[in-house]
Design a protein around this motif. Structure first.
Motif, mmCIF file in Angstrom:
data_model
loop_
_atom_site.group_PDB
_atom_site.id
_atom_site.type_symbol
_atom_site.label_atom_id
_atom_site.label_comp_id
_atom_site.label_asym_id
_atom_site.label_seq_id
_atom_site.Cartn_x
_atom_site.Cartn_y
_atom_site.Cartn_z
ATOM 1 N N UNK A 1 -6.514 60.531 1.242
ATOM 2 C CA UNK A 1 -7.612 59.938 0.462
ATOM 3 C C UNK A 1 -7.457 58.420 0.390
ATOM 4 N N UNK A 2 -7.154 57.833 1.532
ATOM 5 C CA UNK A 2 -7.008 56.385 1.635
ATOM 6 C C UNK A 2 -8.342 55.773 2.054
ATOM 7 N N UNK A 3 -8.810 54.774 1.275
ATOM 8 C CA UNK A 3 -10.123 54.185 1.517
ATOM 9 C C UNK A 3 -10.052 52.658 1.410
ATOM 10 N N UNK A 4 -10.965 51.964 2.094
ATOM 11 C CA UNK A 4 -11.102 50.519 1.857
ATOM 12 C C UNK A 4 -11.888 50.285 0.568
ATOM 13 N N UNK A 5 -11.535 49.237 -0.169
ATOM 14 C CA UNK A 5 -12.175 48.917 -1.443
ATOM 15 C C UNK A 5 -12.558 47.451 -1.457
ATOM 16 N N UNK B 1 -4.121 36.964 0.998
ATOM 17 C CA UNK B 1 -4.353 37.541 2.328
ATOM 18 C C UNK B 1 -5.817 37.436 2.748
ATOM 19 N N UNK B 2 -6.679 36.915 1.859
ATOM 20 C CA UNK B 2 -8.056 36.659 2.233
ATOM 21 C C UNK B 2 -9.042 37.760 1.950
ATOM 22 N N UNK B 3 -8.747 38.632 0.973
ATOM 23 C CA UNK B 3 -9.707 39.659 0.592
ATOM 24 C C UNK B 3 -10.957 38.986 0.038
ATOM 25 N N UNK B 4 -12.129 39.426 0.483
ATOM 26 C CA UNK B 4 -13.390 38.799 0.101
ATOM 27 C C UNK B 4 -13.553 38.719 -1.407
ATOM 28 N N UNK B 5 -13.891 37.562 -1.917
ATOM 29 C CA UNK B 5 -14.185 37.219 -3.313
ATOM 30 C C UNK B 5 -12.965 37.219 -4.230
ATOM 31 N N UNK B 6 -11.787 37.589 -3.734
ATOM 32 C CA UNK B 6 -10.606 37.631 -4.601
ATOM 33 C C UNK B 6 -10.253 36.238 -5.122
ATOM 34 N N UNK B 7 -10.246 35.242 -4.232
ATOM 35 C CA UNK B 7 -9.887 33.885 -4.646
ATOM 36 C C UNK B 7 -10.893 33.338 -5.649
ATOM 37 N N UNK C 1 -13.529 40.998 8.228
ATOM 38 C CA UNK C 1 -13.361 41.111 6.777
ATOM 39 C C UNK C 1 -11.975 41.653 6.455
ATOM 40 N N UNK C 2 -11.368 41.111 5.414
ATOM 41 C CA UNK C 2 -10.093 41.629 4.923
ATOM 42 C C UNK C 2 -10.361 42.534 3.730
ATOM 43 N N UNK C 3 -9.884 43.762 3.794
ATOM 44 C CA UNK C 3 -10.163 44.726 2.727
ATOM 45 C C UNK C 3 -8.888 45.433 2.291
ATOM 46 N N UNK C 4 -8.668 45.556 0.969
ATOM 47 C CA UNK C 4 -7.510 46.310 0.483
ATOM 48 C C UNK C 4 -7.708 47.802 0.716
ATOM 49 N N UNK C 5 -6.603 48.517 0.913
ATOM 50 C CA UNK C 5 -6.622 49.963 1.137
ATOM 51 C C UNK C 5 -5.875 50.641 -0.005
ATOM 52 N N UNK C 6 -6.575 51.460 -0.753
ATOM 53 C CA UNK C 6 -5.962 52.212 -1.847
ATOM 54 C C UNK C 6 -6.269 53.688 -1.650
ATOM 55 N N UNK C 7 -5.331 54.538 -2.059
ATOM 56 C CA UNK C 7 -5.544 55.973 -2.004
ATOM 57 C C UNK C 7 -5.903 56.495 -3.391
ATOM 58 N N UNK C 8 -6.499 57.671 -3.426
ATOM 59 C CA UNK C 8 -6.764 58.352 -4.688
ATOM 60 C C UNK C 8 -5.686 59.403 -4.872
ATOM 61 N N UNK D 1 5.929 49.176 -4.570
ATOM 62 C CA UNK D 1 4.470 49.258 -4.473
ATOM 63 C C UNK D 1 4.081 48.481 -3.228
ATOM 64 N N UNK D 2 3.293 49.100 -2.362
ATOM 65 C CA UNK D 2 2.952 48.504 -1.073
ATOM 66 C C UNK D 2 1.461 48.166 -1.068
ATOM 67 N N UNK D 3 1.133 46.898 -1.216
ATOM 68 C CA UNK D 3 -0.266 46.459 -1.207
ATOM 69 C C UNK D 3 -0.742 46.484 0.240
ATOM 70 N N UNK D 4 -1.379 47.576 0.618
ATOM 71 C CA UNK D 4 -1.847 47.751 1.986
ATOM 72 C C UNK D 4 -3.240 47.152 2.139
ATOM 73 N N UNK D 5 -3.475 46.527 3.287
ATOM 74 C CA UNK D 5 -4.768 45.925 3.578
ATOM 75 C C UNK D 5 -4.950 45.862 5.092
ATOM 76 N N UNK D 6 -6.171 45.630 5.524
ATOM 77 C CA UNK D 6 -6.438 45.531 6.956
ATOM 78 C C UNK D 6 -7.565 44.535 7.208
ATOM 79 N N UNK D 7 -7.601 44.030 8.427
ATOM 80 C CA UNK D 7 -8.698 43.170 8.882
ATOM 81 C C UNK D 7 -9.587 43.998 9.807
ATOM 82 N N UNK D 8 -10.867 44.039 9.481
ATOM 83 C CA UNK D 8 -11.791 44.795 10.315
ATOM 84 C C UNK D 8 -13.164 44.137 10.266
ATOM 85 N N UNK D 9 -13.727 43.882 11.434
ATOM 86 C CA UNK D 9 -15.046 43.263 11.494
ATOM 87 C C UNK D 9 -15.098 41.905 10.835
#
Length: 647
Positions: free
Chosen positions: A488-492, A605-611, A379-386, A369-377
């Motif tokens: 169908x990969x989106x930031x969440x 990894x610093x996803x907003x509000x996760x901590x 903000x750190x956001x997880x990326x999940x597909x449908x 399982x690959x927990x994909x995420x990115x930094x943009x603007x």
């Protein structure tokens, strides 16, 4: 209006059936269904349509004549005819029917459900036409296409795919050759639905062979992309992406719906002389379909030429030669068991032979399982597909981080020192190779800001198939990466992911309360886990009432009603290309282990509000204790393998 023969109008019947599906059998007396009443009077002249049981009898008979298999079973759930489903809400019936068909709820609503409504209406009309014994006999098949006086099909030009899909459904075997096969998955699925409706739930082609052109040769193809892209290299890249997507989609479909050992996918390292198909029909003759090359002049519909093979079987021989000179594409996955030192591999199997219900239930498969995420603007956001039929073989309609099996190529490439000895430990390099392969093949990502990081290695129990041993990695995806629409990969946000999981928890709780096939012991275990999940999501009162329900014989309808309302409020959708994609939940491990293996990584990894959310959960003794008990429950092999439903 009814026709002169007294047969209700087809469209009005479909409209009445759609209303009945929505309202349910329990409200049949309170809805206006004039076309169904008329059909009942014509089929049962001695019955009073106003008594309504006659309408239900007609409905049951029509559904039964659709045939067995997944479509017939889905029809039973669609109308609440399956035992114990009469009072189910419409959305719950639709969700179960979609699960049976192996598609998302949204896909089912727009495709299979329409087919079911239309087929039931057709069967009702056929019953009227067969009166006075409307419930006996089989529906008549209608011929498709022009025939000569001898009954043999002559050569014809066909625009579109309708005739090809019909011929494919009638064929007993098929060899299909094309450089990219962009639409083949859709053609196969539609043909298979028709085949199983006619011949039963196990119907499949005696032999189905699909041949793609080797990727290295796709640059030589001339098609619509040649006109669209001034750069030939860019056109070739787009063509390879389309062919790769089609290959994965076709394979995914055949893994979900195919019969093992009766289908194969090949790659041909030569120029295709005749793109198209050779179909062996039931009477033994071969029907040839040749396709014109896609071009800017052809328009949106593919041009096809249909004719019978020559007496010397020339075209059958040409297509057979292509297959014989092709390389069959196999994914070979590793098999073994977890040990204290890691995953011990003891063998390998073809991908198409694993995760089949009721087979190899004591084996384990290594997966990632690959927990994909990115930094943009900033903000750190997880990326999940449908998960859809185009990107997944299982868990359709659910949100998921990228995942896949560890296969033989991953091991041979990275841990070659171990070779392919009968027994060996899978090293971290092999799991990492699987991660990089999935990123490359599924997302076209080849360059990363830093190396993938292994975060945990949890196990996952199934009651009816192989268990999974997961290597969970976190991977930062470059911010500029653009994903193909098919992924169908989106930031969440964390809040969105939690809402999706809450929706799944509520629906799982409803199922644990209402599923007729559970024993008392199974229901007690299922409701215990459901109660813990409700507690974690802050529904303490519902959790208490669910726990009390496990000790009672009679189901509290008010509890189910409140849960159904909560399921509606927590429902989450994404929108893509003007379509609404309903998310049913989180896939597999990410649902069970979200609070132990996914959310902590988000926090790291610093996803907003996760901590903050993780800290609040740990600070609440009730919810923290529930998370610990959930982890113990999901890790209890005896408990999880005893449950036939997901909780």
């Amino acid at each position: 209006m009814p026709e002169e023969s007294g047969t209700p109008d087809f469209a009005r019947l479909v409209a009445d059936l759609r209303l009945l599906r929505e309202k349910g059998l329990t409200r049949l007396r309170r809805i206006n269904v004039p076309a169904l009443e008329e059909a009942t009077r014509r089929c049962r002249p001695n019955s009073s349509a106003s008594t309504r049981p006659a309408i239900e009898e007609l409905l049951r008979a029509a559904v039964s004549r659709i045939g067995g298999g997944f479509l017939g079973e889905a029809a039973e759930y669609t109308f609440g005819l399956a035992p114990g489903t009469r009072a189910w809400p419409a959305q719950q019936r639709r969700r179960k029917a979609a699960e049976i068909c192996g598609v998302t709820t949204d896909h089912f609503r727009k495709s299979y459900e329409i087919t079911i409504l239309e087929q039931v209406a057709e069967e009702m009309i056929a019953s009227i036409e067969r009166s006075p014994t409307p419930f006996d006999g089989e529906p008549k098949a209608s011929a498709v296409g022009d025939t000569s006086d001898t009954g043999h099909i002559v050569m014809r030009t066909v625009v579109g795919d309708a005739v090809f899909v019909e011929r494919l459904a009638e064929a007993t075997s098929a060899t299909i050759v094309d450089p990219t096969h962009e639409d083949l998955a859709d053609h196969l699925e539609r043909a298979l639905v028709r085949k199983r409706r006619r011949f039963g739930p196990a119907a499949f082609w005696e032999e189905l062979r699909v041949v793609f052109l080797n990727d290295d040769l796709l640059g030589l193809v001339r098609d619509d992309l040649t006109v669209r892209f001034p750069d030939a290299a860019e056109a070739a890249r787009e063509r390879r992406q389309r062919a790769g997507l089609a290959r994965r989609t076709v394979t995914s479909l055949l893994l979900r719906l195919g019969t093992p050992g009766r289908w194969s996918v090949h790659s041909y390292a030569g120029l295709v002389q005749f793109p198209g198909a050779v179909l062996r029909m039931a009477d033994g003759h071969n029907l040839v379909h040749l396709t014109g090359t896609r071009s800017h002049r052809a328009g949106p519909e593919m041009l096809r030429f249909e004719f019978e093979d020559r007496p010397d079987h020339y075209f059958e021989s040409v297509f057979q030669e292509v297959v014989e000179n092709s390389r069959e594409e196999h994914e070979v996955v590793l098999v073994g068991s977890p040990t204290e030192a890691g995953f011990a591999c003891s063998g390998a199997r073809f991908r198409r032979g694993v995760m089949i219900p009721q087979q190899n239930v004591h084996d384990w498969l290594p997966a990632v399982v690959i927990i994909t995420w990115r930094r943009r603007g900033g903000t750190t956001e997880p990326l999940l597909e449908i998960n859809t039929p185009k990107n997944s073989t299982r868990e359709l309609g659910k949100a998921s981080h990228l995942s896949g099996y560890v296969n033989q190529r991953d091991h041979v490439t990275q841990d070659s020192a171990n070779s392919m000895a009968p027994n060996f430990l899978i090293g971290p390099a092999t799991a990492k190779a699987a991660v990089l392969r999935e990123l490359r093949d599924e997302l076209r990502v080849t360059e990363l800001p830093r190396e993938p990081r292994l975060t945990s290695t949890p196990g996952f129990y199934y009651p009816d198939k192989e268990n999974l041993f997961f290597y969970v990695f976190e991977v930062e995806i470059p911010a500029e990466t653009r994903f193909a629409p098919s992924t169908h990969m989106y930031p969440w946000s964390v809040e969105e992911v939690l809402q999706v999981r809450e929706h799944q928890v509520v629906n799982n709780t409803i199922l644990a309360l209402t599923e007729d096939g559970l024993t008392r012991g199974q229901r007690r275990m299922a409701l215990a886990i459901a109660g813990l999940n409700l507690t974690v999501h802050g529904h303490d009162d519902l959790a208490r009432r669910v726990s009390e329900q496990s000790r009672q014989d009679e189901l509290d309808p008010r509890l189910v009603e409140e849960l159904t309302e909560l399921a509606g409020r927590s429902r989450f959708s994404r929108y893509a290309a003007g379509r609404e994609l309903s998310i049913e939940g989180l896939a597999g491990l990410q649902y069970r282990n979200f609070f132990t293996d996914i959310l902590p990584v988000y926090a790291q990894v610093g996803v907003a509000s996760a901590a903050e959310i993780l800290a609040s959960l740990h600070a609440d003794p009730v919810r923290s204790r529930a998370i610990g008990r959930l982890a113990a429950s999901y890790g209890d092999e005896q408990m999880i393998t005893a449950l036939p439903i997901e909780v």
